[in-house]
Design a protein around this motif. Structure first.
Motif, short mmCIF file in Angstrom:
data_model
loop_
_atom_site.label_atom_id
_atom_site.label_comp_id
_atom_site.label_asym_id
_atom_site.label_seq_id
_atom_site.Cartn_x
_atom_site.Cartn_y
_atom_site.Cartn_z
N ALA A 31 0.86 -1.20 0.00
CA ALA A 31 0.00 0.00 0.00
C ALA A 31 0.89 1.24 0.00
CB ALA A 31 -0.91 -0.01 1.22
N THR A 32 0.31 2.37 -0.42
CA THR A 32 1.09 3.61 -0.46
C THR A 32 0.26 4.77 0.09
OG1 THR A 32 0.32 4.19 -2.69
CG2 THR A 32 2.33 2.85 -2.53
N ILE A 33 0.95 5.73 0.74
CA ILE A 33 0.31 6.99 1.13
C ILE A 33 1.33 8.10 0.89
CG2 ILE A 33 -1.30 6.03 2.84
CD1 ILE A 33 0.62 6.82 5.05
N SER A 34 0.82 9.31 0.59
CA SER A 34 1.72 10.42 0.28
C SER A 34 1.93 11.37 1.45
CB SER A 34 1.17 11.19 -0.93
OG SER A 34 -0.13 11.68 -0.64
N ASN A 35 1.12 11.22 2.50
CA ASN A 35 1.20 12.15 3.64
C ASN A 35 1.41 11.35 4.93
OD1 ASN A 35 0.85 14.05 5.67
ND2 ASN A 35 -0.81 15.11 4.60
N PRO A 36 2.52 11.57 5.63
CA PRO A 36 2.79 10.80 6.86
C PRO A 36 1.75 11.04 7.96
CG PRO A 36 4.35 12.60 6.63
CD PRO A 36 3.59 12.52 5.34
N ASN A 37 0.98 12.12 7.85
CA ASN A 37 -0.08 12.36 8.84
C ASN A 37 -1.17 11.30 8.78
OD1 ASN A 37 0.68 14.90 10.21
ND2 ASN A 37 0.59 15.73 8.14
N GLN A 38 -1.21 10.55 7.68
CA GLN A 38 -2.22 9.50 7.52
C GLN A 38 -1.82 8.19 8.22
OE1 GLN A 38 -2.02 9.94 3.10
NE2 GLN A 38 -4.26 10.05 3.22
N ILE A 39 -0.62 8.16 8.76
CA ILE A 39 -0.11 6.91 9.37
C ILE A 39 -1.05 6.40 10.47
CG2 ILE A 39 1.71 5.94 10.83
CD1 ILE A 39 3.72 7.65 9.29
N SER A 40 -1.40 7.27 11.41
CA SER A 40 -2.20 6.84 12.56
C SER A 40 -3.59 6.33 12.17
CB SER A 40 -2.34 7.97 13.58
OG SER A 40 -2.92 9.12 12.97
N SER A 41 -4.13 6.83 11.06
CA SER A 41 -5.46 6.40 10.63
C SER A 41 -5.40 5.32 9.55
CB SER A 41 -6.25 7.60 10.10
OG SER A 41 -5.59 8.18 8.98
N PHE A 42 -4.19 4.87 9.20
CA PHE A 42 -4.06 3.86 8.15
C PHE A 42 -4.66 2.53 8.64
CE2 PHE A 42 -1.84 0.47 5.89
CZ PHE A 42 -2.05 0.86 4.57
N PRO A 43 -5.60 1.94 7.88
CA PRO A 43 -6.23 0.69 8.32
C PRO A 43 -5.21 -0.46 8.37
CG PRO A 43 -6.87 1.23 6.06
CD PRO A 43 -6.15 2.43 6.59
N GLY A 44 -5.25 -1.20 9.47
CA GLY A 44 -4.33 -2.34 9.62
C GLY A 44 -2.90 -1.93 9.92
N PHE A 45 -2.73 -0.73 10.47
CA PHE A 45 -1.37 -0.24 10.75
C PHE A 45 -0.58 -1.22 11.64
CE2 PHE A 45 1.49 2.18 13.58
CZ PHE A 45 2.36 2.69 12.64
N GLN A 46 -1.25 -1.75 12.67
CA GLN A 46 -0.56 -2.65 13.61
C GLN A 46 -0.14 -3.97 12.95
OE1 GLN A 46 0.51 -2.17 16.67
NE2 GLN A 46 -0.29 -0.09 16.84
N ASN A 47 -0.72 -4.29 11.81
CA ASN A 47 -0.37 -5.54 11.12
C ASN A 47 0.72 -5.37 10.07
OD1 ASN A 47 -2.35 -7.03 12.53
ND2 ASN A 47 -3.93 -6.28 11.12
N LEU A 48 1.24 -4.15 9.94
CA LEU A 48 2.30 -3.92 8.96
C LEU A 48 3.59 -4.63 9.37
CD1 LEU A 48 1.84 -0.09 8.24
CD2 LEU A 48 1.35 -1.99 6.68
N ASP A 49 4.30 -5.11 8.35
CA ASP A 49 5.60 -5.74 8.60
C ASP A 49 6.74 -4.78 8.27
OD1 ASP A 49 4.74 -8.48 9.31
OD2 ASP A 49 3.92 -8.48 7.27
N ILE A 50 6.58 -4.03 7.15
CA ILE A 50 7.66 -3.16 6.68
C ILE A 50 7.08 -1.81 6.24
CG2 ILE A 50 9.52 -2.86 4.98
CD1 ILE A 50 9.53 -5.96 4.73
N VAL A 51 7.77 -0.75 6.60
CA VAL A 51 7.42 0.59 6.11
C VAL A 51 8.65 1.17 5.40
CG1 VAL A 51 6.92 2.98 6.75
CG2 VAL A 51 5.63 1.10 7.81
N LEU A 52 8.46 1.63 4.15
CA LEU A 52 9.50 2.39 3.45
C LEU A 52 9.13 3.86 3.62
CD1 LEU A 52 9.54 -0.51 2.00
CD2 LEU A 52 10.72 0.70 0.15
N LEU A 53 9.97 4.61 4.32
CA LEU A 53 9.63 5.97 4.74
C LEU A 53 10.59 6.99 4.16
CD1 LEU A 53 7.99 7.88 6.68
CD2 LEU A 53 9.70 7.30 8.44
#
Length: 454
Positions: A31-53
């Motif tokens: 999945a992709t997002i362009s604004n880091p402010n969306q991190i906290s509301s990203f669905p399934g955030f706790q299930n992420l394995d890897i973030v490219l930041l």
């Protein structure tokens, strides 16, 4: 495809598209997002394995501080996520700083596809291993809970028992070796478990070993473990009881049953706090609380040359003597009531009670088998009960002193005991009938039995 959840965060839509296309052939969920402010509301955030930041989001800013800020936020909310930092303005000191803040790696833009895929795969492998470690730790903790959950009860209100428990709780706060002595059936293992339960090792395992059941040939393998192929039946590497108890408590019951040869091996392990598996020459350090128990007179065994004096000194920094049931005044009926309720529940028999005459019989008996004998006596009485009231004849007790009819009694006390036991036998354990046959009151019969230690 690898089963991983990956999120790419970058303010450049071209970068997001390129990475999504590249990674979607390797990983199931990208999945992709362009604004880091969306991190906290990203669905399934706790299930992420890897973030490219990305490290920079504001125009004209290339310090990397924004990326470091969001790295901290991600790690704060989900420490398990592997974060790979990306920037077009690479600097060694920035990379080092990012790693110190918890990033798993660092990628420079423009990237080399193969190198990027290798970096992401390494981050995935790290995340997977962390997951496995966490699962193993969880299983280990659950196993410890199951092992330590074994319900054990120390029942009684006598001064003798309170004295033992007070000493037990004082000693439990330390790591000194403890020797528990007492007759069979007095509850030495219960005291050992109480030492563990009230110690700082209570969240670790309690491993109990019956030394009397281990043959001399298997002693080292059982206690110290072995390597595959060390002997005929060694089909795999195996940890011994010392390693299994590492961090916790090791309870060696019936320590007096060891041969002199095995005593020497045990002494060496205790002295050096290390063990060597059979078939290996590598020393393995162990951290255990050692508790031993015996019903033997170890000091006499030392005098007779049957027990090593140096081993005795090692295992009995503190000695706790568990009193026999006959010395625990008032505890017999408390224990009888406890076991009556337990076995009523176990065998589906409700409303049973012990009448006065049976209570007197139980308190007058000397209980040579101690609490264990009382437990079995109550269980047998409940199983065989035919009415709601348990009477003296429902409790089958054995004479603690056997007197041969051929040699005859040697003292007046033995004569009295022989006559009483014969009367009880002839009347099927009925104390009232036996007392009547002997021409004495039932209370006198109980008093005599108590005095004679039966």
């Amino acid at each position: 495809m690898l089963d991983a959840n990956i999120l790419v965060i970058d303010d450049n839509k071209s970068v997001l598209s390129a990475l999504e296309i590249l990674l979607q052939f390797e990983y199931k969920n990208v999945a992709t997002i362009s604004n880091p402010n969306q991190i906290s509301s990203f669905p399934g955030f706790q299930n992420l394995d890897i973030v490219l930041l990305d490290m920079n989001f504001s125009a004209g800013v290339n310090t990397g501080n924004e990326g470091l800020f969001w790295l901290k936020e991600i790690k704060k909310k989900a420490p398990h996520i592997s974060v790979i930092m990306m920037t077009a303005y690479g600097a060694v000191d920035l990379a080092v700083k990012a790693i110190k803040e918890g990033a798993s790696d660092f990628i420079l833009k423009p990237w080399n596809n193969e190198r990027l895929l290798t970096t992401v795969k390494s981050a995935y492998a790290l995340r997977k291993s962390q997951k496995q470690v966490k699962e193993l730790k969880q299983k280990q903790d659950n196993l410890k809970q199951v092992i330590n959950q074994k319900k054990q009860y120390i029942i009684g209100n006598s001064k003798a028992l309170h004295s033992v428990l007070n000493l037990t709780r004082k000693v439990s706060k330390t790591d000194v070796n403890v020797l528990i002595t007492g007759e069979n059936g007095t509850g030495k293992e219960l005291i050992a478990r109480e030492l563990h339960r009230t110690s700082h090792r209570s969240q670790e395992v309690f491993i109990s070993v019956d030394m009397g059941s281990i043959s001399e040939s298997l002693f080292e393998s059982e206690l110290f473990g072995h390597l595959k192929g060390a002997f005929t039946d060694a089909k795999e590497d195996r940890a011994g009881k010392f390693e299994a108890a590492n961090g916790g408590t090791l309870f060696l019951d019936e320590i007096g049953n060891l041969s002199l040869q095995t005593q020497a091996k045990l002494l060496s392990a205790i002295q050096h706090k290390t063990i060597v598996r059979v078939g290996s020459n590598k020393s393995i350090p162990v951290d255990i609380r050692l508790i031993c128990a015996t019903n033997s007179d170890l000091e006499k065994m030392v005098s007779d040359g049957l027990f090593r004096e140096d081993l005795l000194y090692r295992i009995n920094t503190i000695q706790i003597n568990v009193p026999p049931l006959r010395e625990r005044e008032g505890d017999i009926l408390i224990l009888a009531d406890f076991y009556l309720n337990r076995f009523m529940s176990k065998y589906g028999k409700q409303g049973l009670r012990i009448n006065q005459a049976a209570q007197e019989k139980l308190t007058a008996y000397s209980w040579p088998g101690n609490v264990r004998e009382l437990q079995h006596t109550l269980e047998r009485a409940v199983i065989l009960s035919e009415s709601a009231v348990l009477k003296p004849e429902d409790f089958l007790l054995t004479a603690s002193v056997a007197i041969s009819m051929e040699t005859g009694p040697n003292t007046l006390e033995e004569m009295e005991l022989l006559m009483i036991n014969n009367a009880l036998k002839q009347n099927n354990g009925n104390y009232s009938a036996a007392a009547e046959q002997l021409g004495i009151s039932r209370q006198t019969l109980y008093n005599k039995l108590k005095k004679l230690g039966n």
